[in-house]
Design a protein around this motif. Sequence first.
Motif, PDB file in Angstrom:
ATOM      1  N   UNK A 362     -61.500  51.396  15.947  1.00 54.23           N
ATOM      2  CA  UNK A 362     -60.460  50.420  16.342  1.00 54.23           C
ATOM      3  C   UNK A 362     -61.742  48.862  15.871  1.00 54.23           C
ATOM      4  N   UNK A 363     -60.817  47.987  15.375  1.00 53.74           N
ATOM      5  CA  UNK A 363     -61.583  47.164  14.944  1.00 53.74           C
ATOM      6  C   UNK A 363     -61.679  46.018  16.459  1.00 53.74           C
ATOM      7  N   UNK A 364     -62.165  45.226  16.541  1.00 50.79           N
ATOM      8  CA  UNK A 364     -62.669  43.961  17.717  1.00 50.79           C
ATOM      9  C   UNK A 364     -61.405  43.216  18.320  1.00 50.79           C
ATOM     10  N   UNK A 365     -60.607  43.290  17.373  1.00 51.32           N
ATOM     11  CA  UNK A 365     -59.594  42.588  18.009  1.00 51.32           C
ATOM     12  C   UNK A 365     -58.367  43.706  17.628  1.00 51.32           C
ATOM     13  N   UNK A 366     -58.252  44.967  17.625  1.00 55.24           N
ATOM     14  CA  UNK A 366     -57.389  45.849  18.245  1.00 55.24           C
ATOM     15  C   UNK A 366     -57.848  46.377  19.686  1.00 55.24           C
ATOM     16  N   UNK A 367     -59.496  46.229  19.878  1.00 57.06           N
ATOM     17  CA  UNK A 367     -59.302  46.749  20.759  1.00 57.06           C
ATOM     18  C   UNK A 367     -60.009  46.446  22.087  1.00 57.06           C
ATOM     19  N   UNK A 368     -59.788  44.786  21.611  1.00 54.49           N
ATOM     20  CA  UNK A 368     -59.167  43.238  22.481  1.00 54.49           C
ATOM     21  C   UNK A 368     -57.834  43.777  23.393  1.00 54.49           C
ATOM     22  N   UNK A 369     -56.914  43.957  22.123  1.00 58.16           N
ATOM     23  CA  UNK A 369     -55.296  44.258  22.243  1.00 58.16           C
ATOM     24  C   UNK A 369     -54.998  45.660  23.162  1.00 58.16           C
ATOM     25  N   UNK A 370     -55.990  45.929  23.059  1.00 60.05           N
ATOM     26  CA  UNK A 370     -56.049  47.754  23.301  1.00 60.05           C
ATOM     27  C   UNK A 370     -56.518  47.711  25.087  1.00 60.05           C
ATOM     28  N   UNK A 371     -57.273  46.590  25.276  1.00 60.85           N
ATOM     29  CA  UNK A 371     -57.716  46.229  26.387  1.00 60.85           C
ATOM     30  C   UNK A 371     -56.821  45.839  27.524  1.00 60.85           C
ATOM     31  N   UNK A 372     -56.248  44.723  27.125  1.00 60.22           N
ATOM     32  CA  UNK A 372     -55.394  44.105  27.296  1.00 60.22           C
ATOM     33  C   UNK A 372     -54.457  45.255  27.699  1.00 60.22           C
TER      34      UNK A 372
END
Length: 889
Positions: A362-372
């Motif tokens: 995952x890129x940075x944005x996708x990682x943040x979305x996954x965590x949320x």
Amino acid sequence: MNQAGFETLRLPADGALFARLARLLIDRHGDALAECDVLLPVMAHAPALRGALLAYAGRALFMPRMLTPSLLAARWQGDAPVDPHPRRLLRLVAQLRQQAWLGDADPWSAAQELLELADALAALPAPPDENALQQGFERAHGLTDSAALSLEARLVHAVWHSDCTGTPGHARAVTQALMRAAGAARRPLIHLSALVEPVPAWLEMHAARVPVLHVQATRALADTPVARVLHAAWPPGPPLGASPGLTPAPSRDDALELASRVRLVGAQSLEQEAQCAASCIAGWLAEGRRDIALVALDREAARRTRALLERRQVLLADETGWKLSTTRAAATVDALLQCFASDGYHRDLLDLLRSPHVAGALDRDAHAQAIEAIDDWVVRRNHVDGLHALLTDAGREFSGRPAGLLIDALSQAFALMPTHNAPASFRVERLLVALDVLGARAALMLDAAGAQVVNLLEQLRADSSGVVLDLSFADWRKWLNSEFEQALFRDSAIDSPVVLTPLAATRLRRFDAVYVIGADSRHLAPVRLRGVLGHQGLRRELGLPDAQVAAGQLRDDLAGLIACSDQTVLSWQTQRNGEANLPGMDLQRLDLVLQRAGLPSAVRAAPALADPPALPAFAVSSAPVLDAVRVPLRLTASGLADLMACPYRYYARHVLGLGAGDEVEEAMGKGSVGELVHRVLHDFHVAHPRLADAAPPALVDSLRAQIAAAFDGAIARNFQEHAWADRLHDRADAYVAWAVQREADGWLFDSGEARRAHPLELPDGTALSLEGRIDRIDRNADGDVALLDYKLRSAERVRKTMQADDVQLAFYSVLEGGAVSEAAYLALEEDAPVTFAEADPPAAARALRALVSELFPALRNGATLPAHGDEAACRHCDMRGLCRKDWLP
């Protein structure tokens, strides 16, 4: 052994040491100096010696080969096998467990202590036999014919003998490599020693082949004004007895010389001490000093000082290193193991997911979305723990989304972790593969500390291979944590005039200025070894350094540091946890010696902390005004209650949308229990719309079955939730009796959990939607409507609610819209339900319509929303502080 080529020479350990050594070497060897080897304690001494040689020669000079004993050993160790410490520890634990010699004692700590003693014995010139060890144990403990001490002696001897006859450990391997180097010596050797210790056997062996000059740097020979004062305070050599007495007072002139170079500073707090240290070091840099040491006795204070210096753009070259276990990279590995150990406990799970190294593809944005998304799922599902639910349910819900990819990676990683006892090497191998699955190994390799973490794991996998010892997950993790605790991370990329270093690393080094931080009686003291086999008397009997030797070496290190530095500041915190905190005993002696010489005490208070800059004046208001477009068009009963209790609370919660987010409940709060009770009663009445159709005992059994089903999941997560279920079971009979009587009085259950929305036309032409959910609606044969609101509260609390400006029942009456003849609260926290009815529901509904019709047009016309809640409203308000009511007039 032929000792003709061995010579011992003692030189004063002061700032002129390397100048004297350079003069000696050039006078003796001249241009042949390049054919000599010089062994230094540490390579940090090499630049000082090179500079001194060039200064004395006054011309270009071919330098001798400069090494340290460890570097020399590394040259001669070659391919000789070494038994790594992790493997030795695992094998010894396996032996201790197999033989069960130690009973219930922790085999890990005992094994660690045995290995440390064996390594210390490796340097002894005369190896002890088993009988000598047992006699040493008996003398140390003052006992004879002790079976326990005989066992301890056999254990120590067995470990030592295994080290001698089998594959050696690192300490013995170094000694053997130095012996091989001595056996092949071809060049004259100059050995500089900073410690008062016996001449090692490998150095004597050198003397049989080549000339050896053993230079012993000792402060006892120093005869400068500073040295004389230090001799008076800290007599050279180990003390004879408990504490050395004071020597004659030094002269006033000598004391003045020392006092001009040394400052003792007491600070009231860690912050004040760190501020003092940072200001002092910054001042030295401004003066042009370029060789400065920050000696870290108190690591916490040193870290704070480092942060303050970095704010001033001053970086530190760290010679001490940080425990690898404290790095963010090591925390990622620990989070993975902790999440597995806790069966996906929600806090451990989110700690793991938030690691920047666990992002997979995952890129940075996708990682943040996954965590949320996963964070929201954890709260929504109230996921306390349970890997199966996480990996199955969440994986299914998030399939094809970034969160799903992260969950799939976690699922694969956890599937790799052994759940049974397994060898350490197998577990480390599976851990590395799990990190690969998570994409963490590649991410860690991009970070300096992360690369060291990966390299350590790969080394531990190799070092633990071949050990037949099946470990539980807990034992393996204990072993792994101990290896991470011993490993150090150093950032070698920083080159700075300021070095962060331990006291021992300052031996024989010269600095322009030194700041010693944390010089209190706790930190400025020799390390006291503790353990079953680490008895100080035993160490003396075995010929190993004991606490007295360590105390003498500490004083020598302090004296050498002061003598070789232009300026020295030693600071400590005078208060810790509300109690007096004294400086180190050696500093107290030094201050006493200065006072005996006629000077005032050298202890000074640290400069007071500067007052923080005044904040700019802000235009603040606890009575905001809303633009017409921001006035809400929806209103709930709780929103109206907030508006009545405190308009500012309504503004913060319902206009700004602020408020505490939902959290996972590890133990059910009253709100969650209330929701379950509402659901149980609703399902019960839906299942039995006419109670008269069933016998009361059957109704009670049905209600209890509903309660048990509702609490099954909560009890599975937390057995203590049985308490809530039991309370409800105990009151089932009383509730059924109340409900049956209510039905006999003519009220029949009509519906429950009914959502309503009622549009209200306001005088200014706008519409306001009143919305809410009514717990229960009953009807009688005449078509009258009764509204009931369940309250999991005591009757007294419900009574107080009715006496206050309560609007909930009136609000529900407006929501229902028709003629409501009864609106009441039902208090359930009693042995039997208690009803509290609104006196006149239609009148209350009319009054509420009038109130709302007045309030909301006023808000659109600029009415303020002041923070005028009383103490009862403010006591538990999560907006308290935001409104600034407590600070503003």
